[in-house]
Design a protein around this motif. Structure first.
Motif, PDB file in Angstrom:
ATOM      1  N   TYR A 160     130.427 141.604  66.261  1.00 51.61           N
ATOM      2  CA  TYR A 160     129.788 140.494  65.560  1.00 51.61           C
ATOM      3  C   TYR A 160     130.514 140.177  64.251  1.00 51.61           C
ATOM      4  O   TYR A 160     130.691 139.019  63.891  1.00 51.61           O
ATOM      5  N   SER A 161     130.949 141.230  63.553  1.00 50.36           N
ATOM      6  CA  SER A 161     131.643 141.011  62.283  1.00 50.36           C
ATOM      7  C   SER A 161     132.952 140.254  62.489  1.00 50.36           C
ATOM      8  O   SER A 161     133.401 139.515  61.613  1.00 50.36           O
ATOM      9  N   GLU A 162     133.554 140.409  63.680  1.00 47.63           N
ATOM     10  CA  GLU A 162     134.818 139.735  63.952  1.00 47.63           C
ATOM     11  C   GLU A 162     134.634 138.247  64.231  1.00 47.63           C
ATOM     12  O   GLU A 162     135.521 137.445  63.958  1.00 47.63           O
ATOM     13  N   ILE A 163     133.477 137.893  64.807  1.00 49.29           N
ATOM     14  CA  ILE A 163     133.321 136.493  65.224  1.00 49.29           C
ATOM     15  C   ILE A 163     132.343 135.702  64.362  1.00 49.29           C
ATOM     16  O   ILE A 163     132.258 134.484  64.493  1.00 49.29           O
ATOM     17  N   LYS A 164     131.593 136.384  63.465  1.00 54.51           N
ATOM     18  CA  LYS A 164     130.515 135.685  62.753  1.00 54.51           C
ATOM     19  C   LYS A 164     131.035 134.551  61.882  1.00 54.51           C
ATOM     20  O   LYS A 164     130.334 133.562  61.646  1.00 54.51           O
ATOM     21  N   GLU A 165     132.283 134.675  61.383  1.00 49.91           N
ATOM     22  CA  GLU A 165     132.813 133.643  60.494  1.00 49.91           C
ATOM     23  C   GLU A 165     133.092 132.336  61.219  1.00 49.91           C
ATOM     24  O   GLU A 165     133.094 131.272  60.600  1.00 49.91           O
ATOM     25  N   ILE A 166     133.336 132.428  62.519  1.00 52.10           N
ATOM     26  CA  ILE A 166     133.654 131.191  63.242  1.00 52.10           C
ATOM     27  C   ILE A 166     132.444 130.616  63.972  1.00 52.10           C
ATOM     28  O   ILE A 166     132.512 129.530  64.536  1.00 52.10           O
TER      29      ILE A 166
ATOM     30  N   TYR B 152     129.899 123.213  69.951  1.00 50.66           N
ATOM     31  CA  TYR B 152     128.683 123.197  69.141  1.00 50.66           C
ATOM     32  C   TYR B 152     128.546 124.490  68.357  1.00 50.66           C
ATOM     33  O   TYR B 152     128.269 124.493  67.157  1.00 50.66           O
ATOM     34  N   ARG B 153     128.744 125.614  69.031  1.00 52.75           N
ATOM     35  CA  ARG B 153     128.580 126.909  68.384  1.00 52.75           C
ATOM     36  C   ARG B 153     129.723 127.236  67.421  1.00 52.75           C
ATOM     37  O   ARG B 153     129.573 128.045  66.521  1.00 52.75           O
ATOM     38  N   LEU B 154     130.877 126.628  67.628  1.00 55.60           N
ATOM     39  CA  LEU B 154     132.041 126.925  66.793  1.00 55.60           C
ATOM     40  C   LEU B 154     132.360 125.750  65.867  1.00 55.60           C
ATOM     41  O   LEU B 154     133.502 125.357  65.688  1.00 55.60           O
ATOM     42  N   ASN B 155     131.326 125.164  65.276  1.00 55.41           N
ATOM     43  CA  ASN B 155     131.473 124.091  64.300  1.00 55.41           C
ATOM     44  C   ASN B 155     132.204 122.881  64.866  1.00 55.41           C
ATOM     45  O   ASN B 155     132.809 122.111  64.117  1.00 55.41           O
ATOM     46  N   GLN B 156     132.198 122.729  66.196  1.00 63.36           N
ATOM     47  CA  GLN B 156     132.862 121.609  66.857  1.00 63.36           C
ATOM     48  C   GLN B 156     134.318 121.476  66.404  1.00 63.36           C
ATOM     49  O   GLN B 156     134.822 120.384  66.169  1.00 63.36           O
ATOM     50  N   ASN B 157     134.971 122.582  66.329  1.00 63.65           N
ATOM     51  CA  ASN B 157     136.314 122.614  65.771  1.00 63.65           C
ATOM     52  C   ASN B 157     137.252 123.297  66.761  1.00 63.65           C
ATOM     53  O   ASN B 157     137.061 124.444  67.134  1.00 63.65           O
ATOM     54  N   GLN B 158     138.303 122.577  67.161  1.00 60.03           N
ATOM     55  CA  GLN B 158     139.256 123.121  68.118  1.00 60.03           C
ATOM     56  C   GLN B 158     139.964 124.356  67.571  1.00 60.03           C
ATOM     57  O   GLN B 158     140.282 125.290  68.307  1.00 60.03           O
ATOM     58  N   ASN B 159     140.193 124.390  66.263  1.00 66.15           N
ATOM     59  CA  ASN B 159     140.848 125.561  65.669  1.00 66.15           C
ATOM     60  C   ASN B 159     140.010 126.817  65.854  1.00 66.15           C
ATOM     61  O   ASN B 159     140.542 127.911  66.061  1.00 66.15           O
ATOM     62  N   GLU B 160     138.675 126.649  65.770  1.00 74.99           N
ATOM     63  CA  GLU B 160     137.798 127.798  65.939  1.00 74.99           C
ATOM     64  C   GLU B 160     137.836 128.298  67.391  1.00 74.99           C
ATOM     65  O   GLU B 160     137.752 129.499  67.649  1.00 74.99           O
ATOM     66  N   ILE B 161     137.941 127.370  68.339  1.00 74.16           N
ATOM     67  CA  ILE B 161     138.053 127.773  69.743  1.00 74.16           C
ATOM     68  C   ILE B 161     139.334 128.564  69.952  1.00 74.16           C
ATOM     69  O   ILE B 161     139.348 129.579  70.666  1.00 74.16           O
ATOM     70  N   GLU B 162     140.416 128.116  69.321  1.00 66.54           N
ATOM     71  CA  GLU B 162     141.683 128.842  69.451  1.00 66.54           C
ATOM     72  C   GLU B 162     141.582 130.237  68.833  1.00 66.54           C
ATOM     73  O   GLU B 162     142.133 131.210  69.365  1.00 66.54           O
ATOM     74  N   LYS B 163     140.850 130.354  67.718  1.00 68.27           N
ATOM     75  CA  LYS B 163     140.646 131.669  67.103  1.00 68.27           C
ATOM     76  C   LYS B 163     139.876 132.576  68.067  1.00 68.27           C
ATOM     77  O   LYS B 163     140.176 133.766  68.208  1.00 68.27           O
ATOM     78  N   LEU B 164     138.860 131.999  68.708  1.00 66.92           N
ATOM     79  CA  LEU B 164     138.060 132.778  69.653  1.00 66.92           C
ATOM     80  C   LEU B 164     138.916 133.250  70.825  1.00 66.92           C
ATOM     81  O   LEU B 164     138.803 134.387  71.271  1.00 66.92           O
ATOM     82  N   GLU B 165     139.760 132.338  71.346  1.00 70.16           N
ATOM     83  CA  GLU B 165     140.656 132.721  72.432  1.00 70.16           C
ATOM     84  C   GLU B 165     141.505 133.921  72.044  1.00 70.16           C
ATOM     85  O   GLU B 165     141.697 134.859  72.826  1.00 70.16           O
ATOM     86  N   GLU B 166     142.001 133.894  70.837  1.00 64.59           N
ATOM     87  CA  GLU B 166     142.859 134.980  70.361  1.00 64.59           C
ATOM     88  C   GLU B 166     142.085 136.297  70.272  1.00 64.59           C
ATOM     89  O   GLU B 166     142.566 137.359  70.666  1.00 64.59           O
TER      90      GLU B 166
ATOM     91  N   GLU C  29     127.813 136.346  75.268  1.00 67.91           N
ATOM     92  CA  GLU C  29     126.351 136.352  75.149  1.00 67.91           C
ATOM     93  C   GLU C  29     125.932 135.904  73.755  1.00 67.91           C
ATOM     94  O   GLU C  29     124.978 135.155  73.589  1.00 67.91           O
ATOM     95  N   MET C  30     126.657 136.352  72.757  1.00 69.98           N
ATOM     96  CA  MET C  30     126.374 135.941  71.385  1.00 69.98           C
ATOM     97  C   MET C  30     126.527 134.431  71.226  1.00 69.98           C
ATOM     98  O   MET C  30     125.680 133.756  70.640  1.00 69.98           O
ATOM     99  N   ILE C  31     127.581 133.896  71.787  1.00 76.89           N
ATOM    100  CA  ILE C  31     127.877 132.467  71.616  1.00 76.89           C
ATOM    101  C   ILE C  31     126.879 131.607  72.389  1.00 76.89           C
ATOM    102  O   ILE C  31     126.339 130.631  71.870  1.00 76.89           O
ATOM    103  N   TYR C  32     126.619 131.999  73.639  1.00 75.49           N
ATOM    104  CA  TYR C  32     125.782 131.152  74.482  1.00 75.49           C
ATOM    105  C   TYR C  32     124.300 131.251  74.144  1.00 75.49           C
ATOM    106  O   TYR C  32     123.554 130.298  74.291  1.00 75.49           O
TER     107      TYR C  32
END
Length: 590
Positions: A456-462, A413-427, A442-445
């Motif tokens: 925040y600047s690193e993750i805000k795009e996803i 939900y927080r990552l645009n329901q996109n598996q690619n975004e989850i993989e970016k977050l993992e990285e 904490e930001m995501i949840y």
């Protein structure tokens, strides 16, 4: 950085290289600097120990001077902790999963220093998820998710509502009362109060000197062996009751009064703990003081030690009265105080948000601490509900090798329901420290953007910037304070938790709006699904699975079909109804 103030008895050397009495509030710091960097969530202090709970779900305990080890120790519980409570000779820990671990001479006589899971000892397995815990002098009280109150431990003063001559202590929790909304006791209290959903108050245990507030007619009864209704209580809503060794303090709220919040006490005048006249009081009577008798500065919180009481007001005033031999009132001397006095506080770093300050009175010591609560009701419930290990379905490994569990449901939900975004977050997270990883989670949840701006600047795009769904969830969830959704079928009503259905339908299918617009669903008098059917439905909503050990019957299938039809969940993959039928058929074939 923690903000904790301490004053009172230092005989336990919670402060090393300091006097035995700390006469005025001073800043408390842990000897381990790493602990000072953690955010405090709660402090609970009793007679022989104090527990510090941090926001990360970990806790440390500081034992008394009678213990050979005076250094704070980490509490070794695998599950994340959400609440701690300390009594005269017991400690209890409530985990995010709803389990309770406790220790003490009346809890585990074979090894009083070992934590055991007391919630697992409840005979009714449907009552083993615990919502709240409270310590007394010997017992520990549990409030279950079904609003049932249990007690375990000492019953010497009948504080479990049983004849003390027949049963002095229990080895497992016993059911005390159903339909309970709150439990009140105290770290050195040999009595308990139970409040039901109708604001009726019941009490049992020691009644000497009027501690239970039953009135003059009952003052000769030293023990009240059965839960008894307290008749003469103030009108309005009971906010809190705090019990000391000799007195009880009640905070009540009444919209039709001025001020709306008032303070009451009953019990023994010993050490001036009643905040008024020097005589025993056998029912709750008002404590009057110009320090808090106005709506502009109302009482936020109360806390009670053995014989002293502290009050925190909305305008940052600290007020106290009662026993002060050990300077537990923090006013600079050791004179007992008959009536409420204001106590001077050092400048607090977070004065602008006094509602996040809390009090914790131990036997002869006192704490004031700032608790970093950053979650709304909805966000807190999300974390609580989805914080269970069995529902974690994705893992992140930090650079030092620690595994952090998370949930795809929220992440999608927080990552645009996109598996690619989850993989970016993992990285991203795989390259961060534990501290940085926790900030990102904490930001995501919680949608809390007040984290390190570089992170925040690193993750805000996803991160999903569309707040429409989130606002819809909050509007539905918080509507008229109704947290449950009611289904009516063939003159019978069924209850489902809104939050679970919102998460399932909003995130995957968006069906929930059409249902919630029907205002006729607001029902206050209803019966629930059978416990087994409700648990199956809830577990499937969480996990898309049916527990192998559950036996399926036709009655269960019929009941759950109501929910499936009503919420159109039968099209969700995997199909719950098909799973139920297949399991039922396989069960019967075997």
């Amino acid at each position: 950085m923690n903000e904790i103030l301490f004053f009172g008895s230092n005989y336990s050397k919670i402060f090393k290289n300091k006097p035995n009495e700390i006469t005025k509030p001073i800043q408390f710091k842990f000897e381990n600097e790493n602990e000072n960097e953690k955010q405090i969530k709660q402090i609970s202090s009793g007679s022989y120990s104090t527990i510090f709970l941090f926001k990360n779900g970990k806790a440390i305990e500081h034992l008394s001077e009678n213990d050979s080890n005076q250094n704070p120790e980490k509490i070794q519980i695998e599950e994340n902790i959400q609440k701690v409570t300390v009594g005269w000779d017991n400690e209890a820990i409530l985990t995010i999963e709803g389990n309770v671990f406790a220790k003490g001479r009346y809890i585990n006589p074979n090894n009083s220093k070992e934590f055991i899971n007391i919630s697992s000892l409840i005979e009714d397995i449907n009552d083993r998820i615990i919502e709240d815990i409270v310590s007394g002098d010997g017992p520990i009280y549990l409030l279950t998710s079904n609003q049932n109150a249990y007690g375990i431990g000492s019953n010497f003063y009948s504080q479990l509502g049983l004849d003390s001559k027949t049963l002095e202590k229990t080895k497992k929790p016993i059911l005390m009362m159903k339909n309970v909304s709150k439990i009140f006791s105290g770290n050195n209290s040999n009595r308990v109060f139970l409040l039901n959903s109708n604001q009726e108050l019941f009490g049992c245990g020691e009644n000497r000197h009027g501690k239970l507030g039953l009135g003059e007619s009952r003052k000769k009864e030293e023990k009240i062996q059965k839960l008894t209704k307290i008749q003469n209580i103030p009108k309005g809503k009971i906010i809190d009751i705090q019990c000391g060794a000799a007195h009880s303090i009640m905070l009540s709220e009444n919209e039709n009064q001025n001020p709306k919040r008032k303070l009451y006490s009953c019990g023994r005048y010993f050490y001036n703990g009643l905040g008024k006249i020097l005589e025993d009081t056998y029912e709750f009577t008002e404590i009057k003081s110009s320090l808090f008798e106005n709506d502009d500065d109302y009482i936020l919180e109360i806390s009670v030690g053995n014989f002293h009481t502290l009050i925190l007001t909305s305008k940052s005033k600290l007020i106290g009265f009662g026993h002060n031999k050990y300077s537990q009132l923090g006013n600079g001397d050791t004179e007992n105080q008959l009536t409420p006095i204001q106590i001077e506080l050092p400048k607090l770093r977070f004065n602008e948000n006094i509602s996040n300050y809390h009090l914790s009175c131990g036997e002869f010591r006192s704490f004031i601490y700032y608790s970093f609560h950053s979650f709304s009701n909805l966000e807190g419930d999300l974390i609580k509900l989805f914080g269970r290990k069995e529902f974690c379905d994705i893992s992140f490994k930090t650079e030092n090798g620690e595994i952090i569990k998370a949930h795809k449901l929220i992440l999608k939900y927080r990552l645009n329901q996109n598996q690619n975004e989850i993989e970016k977050l993992e990285e991203i997270i795989s390259k961060k420290s534990i501290k940085e990883s926790n900030q990102i989670f904490e930001m995501i949840y919680s949608n809390n953007s007040k984290i390190n701006p570089i992170l925040y600047s690193e993750i805000k795009e996803i991160i999903n910037s569309n707040e429409k769904i989130e606002e819809t969830m909050k509007r539905i969830y918080l509507n008229e304070n109704e947290k449950d959704f009611i289904i009516e079928r063939k003159e019978k009503q069924y209850k489902f938790p809104k939050l679970i259905l919102i998460m399932r339908s909003e995130l995957y299918r968006g069906m929930f709006l059409s249902v919630t617009n029907d205002t006729s669903n607001k029902v206050t008098d209803y019966s629930e699904l059978s416990n087994k059917s409700f648990q199956i439905f809830e577990y499937w909503i969480y996990s898309n699975q049916i527990k192998d050990e559950i036996e399926i019957t036709k009655e269960i299938i019929d009941e759950i079909q109501i929910g499936i039809d009503y919420f159109q969940l039968n099209q969700t993959n995997p199909n719950l109804f098909d799973l139920l039928i297949n399991k039922f058929n396989n069960q019967n074939q075997n």
